[in-house]
Design an enzyme around this catalytic site. Structure first.
Site, mmCIF file in Angstrom:
data_model
loop_
_atom_site.group_PDB
_atom_site.id
_atom_site.type_symbol
_atom_site.label_atom_id
_atom_site.label_comp_id
_atom_site.label_asym_id
_atom_site.label_seq_id
_atom_site.Cartn_x
_atom_site.Cartn_y
_atom_site.Cartn_z
ATOM 1 N N LYS A 3 0.838 -1.212 0.000
ATOM 2 C CA LYS A 3 0.000 0.000 0.000
ATOM 3 C C LYS A 3 0.872 1.262 0.000
ATOM 4 O O LYS A 3 0.651 2.170 -0.784
ATOM 5 C CB LYS A 3 -0.920 0.012 1.243
ATOM 6 N N ARG B 207 12.079 -1.597 11.460
ATOM 7 C CA ARG B 207 10.774 -1.692 12.142
ATOM 8 C C ARG B 207 10.695 -2.996 12.924
ATOM 9 O O ARG B 207 10.735 -4.079 12.337
ATOM 10 C CB ARG B 207 9.651 -1.660 11.100
ATOM 11 N N ARG C 229 -0.577 -9.368 13.567
ATOM 12 C CA ARG C 229 -1.134 -8.318 12.707
ATOM 13 C C ARG C 229 -2.074 -8.931 11.672
ATOM 14 O O ARG C 229 -3.120 -8.365 11.354
ATOM 15 C CB ARG C 229 -0.005 -7.530 12.027
ATOM 16 N N ARG D 74 -9.277 0.581 9.373
ATOM 17 C CA ARG D 74 -8.896 -0.800 9.669
ATOM 18 C C ARG D 74 -9.954 -1.497 10.483
ATOM 19 O O ARG D 74 -9.784 -2.668 10.818
ATOM 20 C CB ARG D 74 -7.597 -0.786 10.459
ATOM 21 N N ARG E 75 11.657 -6.273 4.677
ATOM 22 C CA ARG E 75 11.522 -4.852 5.007
ATOM 23 C C ARG E 75 12.052 -4.577 6.429
ATOM 24 O O ARG E 75 12.685 -3.557 6.678
ATOM 25 C CB ARG E 75 10.043 -4.444 4.910
HETATM 26 P P1 AMP Z 1 1.196 0.025 9.157
HETATM 27 O O1 AMP Z 1 2.397 0.858 8.894
HETATM 28 O O2 AMP Z 1 -0.012 0.463 8.373
HETATM 29 O O3 AMP Z 1 1.467 -1.440 9.031
HETATM 30 O O4 AMP Z 1 0.809 0.290 10.697
HETATM 31 C C1 AMP Z 1 1.681 -0.046 11.758
HETATM 32 C C2 AMP Z 1 0.920 -0.164 13.054
HETATM 33 O O5 AMP Z 1 0.322 1.101 13.386
HETATM 34 C C3 AMP Z 1 -0.261 -1.142 13.040
HETATM 35 O O6 AMP Z 1 0.154 -2.463 13.270
HETATM 36 C C4 AMP Z 1 -1.100 -0.582 14.192
HETATM 37 O O7 AMP Z 1 -0.558 -0.920 15.454
HETATM 38 C C5 AMP Z 1 -0.939 0.916 14.016
HETATM 39 N N1 AMP Z 1 -1.988 1.426 13.112
HETATM 40 C C6 AMP Z 1 -1.817 1.933 11.861
HETATM 41 N N2 AMP Z 1 -2.984 2.275 11.317
HETATM 42 C C7 AMP Z 1 -3.932 1.972 12.231
HETATM 43 C C8 AMP Z 1 -5.346 2.080 12.258
HETATM 44 N N3 AMP Z 1 -6.029 2.560 11.214
HETATM 45 N N4 AMP Z 1 -6.000 1.684 13.389
HETATM 46 C C9 AMP Z 1 -5.324 1.207 14.435
HETATM 47 N N5 AMP Z 1 -4.003 1.055 14.469
HETATM 48 C C10 AMP Z 1 -3.304 1.438 13.388
#
Ligand code: AMP
Length: 367
Positions: A191, A311, A323, A266, A305
């Site tokens: 994404k 990360r 996740r 989400r 990654r």
């Molecule tokens: P991502 O970079 O999109 O994989 O997000 C990393 C982490 O941020 C996720 O595993 C969640 O812990 C938190 N996070 C990101 N977006 C959301 C969301 N829309 N709702 C809740 N937690 C989020």
């Protein structure tokens, strides 16, 4: 009417603006005609309002100006800097702030702070335009000319990137051309990578909730501290926190041609909140595009990654698995949510990056 590449439509005529200016001037005169108030205009936007206001205010008064400049980065806290400070003679006086527009109220806080140790007799706030639906309500707005919806406006002192201040009427940004996309897919689906290409191609603002959280964690903000424990475990951050943050990010870009929402919504609650919020701004989601890939491909991409980005949530199979489970339980049902709205599109997320971009572009151009 065009400013740079944006089109604007007429919103308020000169006569409507004049009526609003008079309304403020007469209401203040009612309260202050027997004294000598100091009017303090907030530059740059209020210069035209202050000039016309004073022509309508036919009683003894003084006038002065302040200038603040807000810098906003990725965080939800804007930093405001004083560029032109107050005169010294405000002690014991009635001070009335003249603002062109009050929206969220972020600048207002700094203005109130400026006067906090000046021992003024009275401190009142007047604004020509008032976006009551987004105002945080921290201070009472004592006088306003016109309540307006939460849309980006220019003219009569207000600018779009410094253009448009000299317009006699007020114009609203034309939002019919906006494209708002949700990029949907499991962690590792690509994404973020695809959003980088799409934002350039379609001139959109990319909002990645994960990136905003990471930025806040790196800067150790309150939001970052709060989110850290959830993110470290691979859990979702609570909806109320994430929804508020997302709203702030959209509000910071009122003149955007559209948004790419990446990692948001989400949960069903987030999707519903997004719809309500966008509707209040006369906006909507045009399409939700899912990037599909098998778990095995995703896991190897994430581990790869994790080595490069550092990360921690990408370096550990258990966290990745958690996740995915969060996704299956809470995010996957959104497919149905957007299918019911006729907005769901699916794209094969495996293959060379530029080919996947072409697949996404095809969906967007057929909208
Ligand atoms: P991502 O970079 O999109 O994989 O997000 C990393 C982490 O941020 C996720 O595993 C969640 O812990 C938190 N996070 C990101 N977006 C959301 C969301 N829309 N709702 C809740 N937690 C989020």
């Amino acid at each position: 009417m065009k400013l740079y590449n944006k089109s604007f439509v007429p919103y308020l005529s000169e006569a409507e603006i004049r009526a609003a200016v008079k309304k403020v001037a007469y209401a203040i005169a009612e309260d202050y005609k027997d004294g000598i108030p100091i009017f303090v205009g907030v530059l740059n936007g209020a210069f035209m309002f202050v000039a016309d206001f004073l022509k309508e205010y036919q009683y003894p008064c003084e006038v002065s100006f302040v200038k603040l400049s807000s810098y906003q980065g990725l965080t939800s806290t804007g930093i405001v800097e004083t560029l032109l400070d107050l005169p010294d003679n405000v002690e014991g006086r009635s001070v009335i702030i003249l603002e062109d527009i009050i929206d969220t109220g972020r600048t207002l806080q700094e203005l109130v702070h400026l006067f906090s140790n000046k021992n003024v007799k009275e401190f009142k706030i007047a604004t020509l335009f008032y976006k009551s639906s987004v105002y945080n309500g921290e201070y009472t707005i004592d006088y306003f000319g016109l309540e307006i919806p939460d849309k980006f406006i220019v003219g009569y002192g207000l600018d779009y990137n410094e253009l448009g201040r000299n317009l006699r009427e007020v114009y609203q940004l034309n939002q019919d051309q906006m494209i708002n996309l949700v990029l949907f897919g499991k962690p590792g689906a690509g994404k973020g990578t695809q959003a980088q290409f799409l934002k350039e191609k379609y001139n959109l603002k990319h909002i990645s909730t994960g990136d905003v959280f990471r930025y806040n964690m790196a800067n150790d903000t309150d939001l970052g501290k709060l989110a850290k424990s959830y993110i470290d475990r691979g859990d979702l951050v609570p909806d109320e926190v994430t929804i508020k943050m997302l709203r702030d990010e959209v509000d910071k870009n009122p003149e955007a041609s559209g948004f790419i929402f990446d990692g948001f919504p989400r949960t069903t609650a987030q999707a519903e909140a997004l719809d309500v919020f966008l509707k209040s701004k006369d906006m909507h989601i045009n399409a939700t595009i899912a990037l599909e890939a098998d778990d095995e491909v995703l896991i190897s991409r994430l581990l790869e990654r994790g080595k490069v980005s550092g990360r921690t949530d990408d370096q550990d199979r258990d966290k990745i698995q958690n996740r995915f489970e969060e996704y299956n339980q809470k995010t996957a049902p959104l497919k149905q949510f957007y299918e019911n709205q006729g907005k769901f599109h699916s794209v094969n997320g495996i293959g060379p990056i530029d080919e996947i971009t072409l697949r996404l572009a095809k969906v967007i151009e057929e909208l």
